[in-house]
Design an enzyme around this catalytic site. Structure first.
Site, PDB file in Angstrom:
ATOM      1  CG  ASP A 147       2.878   1.432   9.368  1.00 33.63           C
ATOM      2  OD1 ASP A 147       2.453   2.255  10.196  1.00 33.63           O
ATOM      3  OD2 ASP A 147       2.997   1.699   8.152  1.00 33.63           O
TER       4      ASP A 147
ATOM      5  CG  ASP B 121       6.618  20.534  10.264  1.00 32.71           C
ATOM      6  OD1 ASP B 121       5.971  19.462  10.198  1.00 32.71           O
ATOM      7  OD2 ASP B 121       7.605  20.664  10.987  1.00 32.71           O
ATOM      8  CG  LEU B 122       9.434  17.745   8.503  1.00 32.82           C
ATOM      9  CD1 LEU B 122       9.627  16.301   8.959  1.00 32.82           C
ATOM     10  CD2 LEU B 122      10.700  18.549   8.782  1.00 32.82           C
TER      11      LEU B 122
ATOM     12  NE  ARG C 248      -0.104  12.337   7.219  1.00 33.97           N
ATOM     13  CZ  ARG C 248       0.279  13.540   7.582  1.00 33.97           C
ATOM     14  NH1 ARG C 248      -0.583  14.397   8.055  1.00 33.97           N
ATOM     15  NH2 ARG C 248       1.545  13.905   7.464  1.00 33.97           N
TER      16      ARG C 248
ATOM     17  CB  CYS D 160      -5.271  10.505  11.002  1.00 31.68           C
ATOM     18  SG  CYS D 160      -3.697   9.852  11.433  1.00 31.68           S
TER      19      CYS D 160
ATOM     20  CE  LYS E  15      -1.826   1.723   4.043  1.00 27.55           C
ATOM     21  NZ  LYS E  15      -1.562   3.155   4.201  1.00 27.55           N
ATOM     22  CG  ASN E  16       2.444   2.686   3.574  1.00 26.28           C
ATOM     23  OD1 ASN E  16       1.264   2.968   3.368  1.00 26.28           O
ATOM     24  ND2 ASN E  16       2.956   2.541   4.787  1.00 26.28           N
TER      25      ASN E  16
ATOM     26  NE  ARG F 240       0.245  10.145   9.986  1.00 28.83           N
ATOM     27  CZ  ARG F 240      -0.163   9.068   9.323  1.00 28.83           C
ATOM     28  NH1 ARG F 240      -1.365   8.609   9.485  1.00 28.83           N
ATOM     29  NH2 ARG F 240       0.641   8.466   8.488  1.00 28.83           N
ATOM     30  N   PRO F 241       1.697  16.579  11.340  1.00 25.35           N
ATOM     31  CG  PRO F 241       3.467  17.697  12.362  1.00 25.35           C
ATOM     32  CD  PRO F 241       2.585  16.499  12.503  1.00 25.35           C
TER      33      PRO F 241
ATOM     34  NE  ARG G 131      -7.121   4.143   5.457  1.00 26.17           N
ATOM     35  CZ  ARG G 131      -6.159   4.491   6.304  1.00 26.17           C
ATOM     36  NH1 ARG G 131      -6.374   4.454   7.599  1.00 26.17           N
ATOM     37  NH2 ARG G 131      -4.994   4.893   5.865  1.00 26.17           N
TER      38      ARG G 131
HETATM   39  C1  UD1 Z   1       4.170   6.878   6.300  1.00 28.56           C
HETATM   40  C2  UD1 Z   1       3.301   5.656   6.092  1.00 28.56           C
HETATM   41  C3  UD1 Z   1       2.744   5.172   7.418  1.00 28.56           C
HETATM   42  C4  UD1 Z   1       3.884   4.942   8.415  1.00 28.56           C
HETATM   43  C5  UD1 Z   1       4.782   6.167   8.512  1.00 28.56           C
HETATM   44  C6  UD1 Z   1       6.008   5.943   9.370  1.00 28.56           C
HETATM   45  C7  UD1 Z   1       2.424   6.006   3.864  1.00 28.56           C
HETATM   46  C8  UD1 Z   1       1.236   6.258   3.018  1.00 28.56           C
HETATM   47  N1  UD1 Z   1       2.219   5.996   5.201  1.00 28.56           N
HETATM   48  O1  UD1 Z   1       3.326   7.899   6.831  1.00 28.56           O
HETATM   49  O2  UD1 Z   1       2.034   3.964   7.198  1.00 28.56           O
HETATM   50  O3  UD1 Z   1       3.341   4.675   9.682  1.00 28.56           O
HETATM   51  O4  UD1 Z   1       5.228   6.563   7.196  1.00 28.56           O
HETATM   52  O5  UD1 Z   1       6.748   4.879   8.903  1.00 28.56           O
HETATM   53  O6  UD1 Z   1       3.510   5.764   3.371  1.00 28.56           O
HETATM   54  N2  UD1 Z   1       6.108  14.622  10.665  1.00 28.56           N
HETATM   55  C9  UD1 Z   1       6.279  15.951  10.948  1.00 28.56           C
HETATM   56  N3  UD1 Z   1       6.216  16.841   9.926  1.00 28.56           N
HETATM   57  C10 UD1 Z   1       5.994  16.459   8.622  1.00 28.56           C
HETATM   58  C11 UD1 Z   1       5.836  15.096   8.349  1.00 28.56           C
HETATM   59  C12 UD1 Z   1       5.890  14.177   9.385  1.00 28.56           C
HETATM   60  O7  UD1 Z   1       6.477  16.327  12.100  1.00 28.56           O
HETATM   61  O8  UD1 Z   1       5.964  17.330   7.745  1.00 28.56           O
HETATM   62  C13 UD1 Z   1       6.154  13.627  11.761  1.00 28.56           C
HETATM   63  C14 UD1 Z   1       4.827  12.886  11.938  1.00 28.56           C
HETATM   64  O9  UD1 Z   1       3.916  13.624  12.730  1.00 28.56           O
HETATM   65  C15 UD1 Z   1       5.260  11.604  12.596  1.00 28.56           C
HETATM   66  C16 UD1 Z   1       6.642  11.364  11.987  1.00 28.56           C
HETATM   67  O10 UD1 Z   1       7.068  12.613  11.443  1.00 28.56           O
HETATM   68  O11 UD1 Z   1       5.399  11.790  13.986  1.00 28.56           O
HETATM   69  C17 UD1 Z   1       6.668  10.293  10.902  1.00 28.56           C
HETATM   70  O12 UD1 Z   1       5.807  10.662   9.868  1.00 28.56           O
HETATM   71  P1  UD1 Z   1       6.077  10.282   8.349  1.00 28.56           P
HETATM   72  O13 UD1 Z   1       7.329   9.493   8.235  1.00 28.56           O
HETATM   73  O14 UD1 Z   1       5.941  11.519   7.541  1.00 28.56           O
HETATM   74  O15 UD1 Z   1       4.845   9.341   8.060  1.00 28.56           O
HETATM   75  P2  UD1 Z   1       3.852   9.407   6.853  1.00 28.56           P
HETATM   76  O16 UD1 Z   1       4.585   9.693   5.596  1.00 28.56           O
HETATM   77  O17 UD1 Z   1       2.688  10.251   7.224  1.00 28.56           O
END
Ligand code: UD1
Length: 417
Positions: free
Chosen positions: A307, A127-128, A95, A119, A24-25, A124-125, A399
């Site tokens: 996960d 900002d990055l 998302r 969610c 999926k991811n 899950r911001p 999902r």
């Molecule tokens: C992806 C996966 C999800 C998995 C996660 C971590 C997909 C569709 N989903 O989610 O299944 O659980 O990786 O392996 O691939 N964060 C920030 N700012 C940002 C982005 C992220 O602070 O701009 C934080 C998030 O709040 C979280 C952490 O970084 O605490 C990890 O998030 P991230 O690696 O971005 O996960 P996703 O890409 O949302």
């Protein structure tokens, strides 16, 4: 038809061989990348999931044609005319829809995408993602629940991520693939799904180096022409099926496995006393009479995946001794613990730690799923519990797990209705 509840009778060891579906991811960002990859081509090994269907609807609403076929193929027709605005109902449904931001921006110079919102597992911001787009020259305004991104042209730069976010690495990599000049993403995520997305872009003509390491170098090109491509196996589904074998004291072989992708899980399952036979593309799991307690800390790849945390916790409820599970990626990812406790598990929660004292038996109960992986954890617990378990909220499971009911039934699980 996809059901909202499942009733199963636990206690039966699972036996047999089962094949994984596509990840999926990996499929979700790959589908988003189809917005950038022009021409007529096919993606193969795409899992049949509600999230995938949402992304396909998103692509069609953005001006390219995407069709799902029952043999797990998605046919794409992209004539290079991509629309700017992503529909609210699709982004808020999932998302990962935000993956379209980088491709729309790179293709058109203007993207308007609704904020996906929070969610169940945490805030899950984004900002990055925004910091990366800004470094590439985009201006970003957030107003009325929409993010507007504009750039006359994107120009490569050096981008350091404060945290190796999977989504941010993917979105920035896609935008940078069509930017002018060179982009370096430092402290990039190293998950296998990032490598898969990068390889897909490379197959279409992108120039990317360092995939799977913490520094990814992207030399922008003018256009990408899509080629047929096959999605990698789902390492989280593989892990879930492995735990199904272990938790029921069964003997299960999972085919369609890349052992390197599940190395952290292999290590922890072995430490817990599970017998594993690892081959090039498959893994055989034999559950021991008693699982041993192990400590887990979730980390970015190659650490233990967040996960798999919930499913591993179900296994550890049966362990001899005390296990400590530390969740470092998402702040609210222990919701399955309360439901496991209703089945008789002994768990104490202390902020981002769960302390599990193993029991010898769980008893079937009515339980409610709150998010995708929590759902998998509760089904696993139900398979091992005494008596009947009724799992509600299965829409979360659809999902992320392609035909999971059939796969478990094939292994002998007693799913009654
Ligand atoms: C992806 C996966 C999800 C998995 C996660 C971590 C997909 C569709 N989903 O989610 O299944 O659980 O990786 O392996 O691939 N964060 C920030 N700012 C940002 C982005 C992220 O602070 O701009 C934080 C998030 O709040 C979280 C952490 O970084 O605490 C990890 O998030 P991230 O690696 O971005 O996960 P996703 O890409 O949302």
């Amino acid at each position: 038809m996809l059901l909202h509840r499942m009733k199963l009778r636990g206690g039966k060891p699972l036996h047999g061989t089962v094949r994984s579906s596509g990840a999926k991811n990996a499929a979700l960002p790959l589908l988003a990348a189809c917005l950038m990859q022009q021409g007529h081509y096919e993606l193969d090994n795409v899992p049949n999931l509600t999230d995938v269907m949402t992304m396909i609807r998103m692509l069609n609403s953005l001006g390219i044609r995407a069709e799902y076929h029952e043999n797990n193929k998605v046919k794409i027709w992209n004539k290079g005319r991509v629309k700017h605005i992503a529909p609210y109902e699709l982004v808020t449904a999932m998302r990962a829809s935000f993956f379209v931001a980088g491709p729309i921006l790179a293709m058109t110079g203007y993207a308007k995408v609704p904020l996906p919102g929070g969610c169940a597992i945490g805030s899950r911001p984004l900002d990055l993602h925004f910091q990366g787009f800004k470094k590439l020259g985009a201006t970003i305004t957030i107003e009325h629940g929409f993010v507007e991104m504009k750039a006359k042209k994107l120009v490569g730069d050096r981008i350091y991520l404060d945290f190796p976010s999977v989504g941010a690495t993917e979105n920035i990599m896609m935008a940078a693939a069509l930017a002018e000049g060179e982009t370096l993403i430092e402290n990039a995520a190293q998950e296998p799904e990032i490598v898969d997305l990068g390889e897909f872009l490379i197959s279409g003509g992108a120039k990317i180096e360092g995939l799977g390491s913490s520094t990814i170098r992207i030399m922008g090109v003018k256009t990408l022409m899509g080629q047929n491509y096959s999605v990698i196996p789902d390492r989280i589904e593989v892990g879930t099926l492995m735990i199904a074998g272990a938790i029921t004291k069964g003997d299960v072989t999972v085919e369609g496995v890349v052992p390197d992708h599940i190395e952290p899980l292999i290590r922890k399952m072995k430490e817990a006393g599970v017998h594993l036979t690892i081959q090039e593309n498959s893994i055989r799991v034999i559950g021991p009479d008693r699982i041993q307690a192990v400590d887990i800390e979730t980390l970015p790849f190659p650490g233990f995946p967040t996960d798999m945390q919930a499913q591993m916790m179900s296994l550890l409820t049966f362990a001899e001794g005390t296990s400590i599970v530390k969740e470092t990626i998402f702040e609210n990812r222990f919701m399955h613990a309360h439901e496991l406790m209703r089945m008789g598990a002994k768990i104490k929660l202390d902020r981002n730690h769960a302390i599990l004292t193993g029991v010898t038996e769980l008893s079937g109960a009515e339980v409610k799923i709150t998010d995708l992986r929590a759902g998998a954890a509760l089904v696993l617990a139900g398979l091992a519990a005494k008596g009947e378990t009724e799992v509600y909220g299965l829409e979360h499971l659809w999902r992320g797990y392609d035909r999971i009911t059939q796969k478990l039934q094939l292994l002998g699980a007693e799913i009654i209705e």
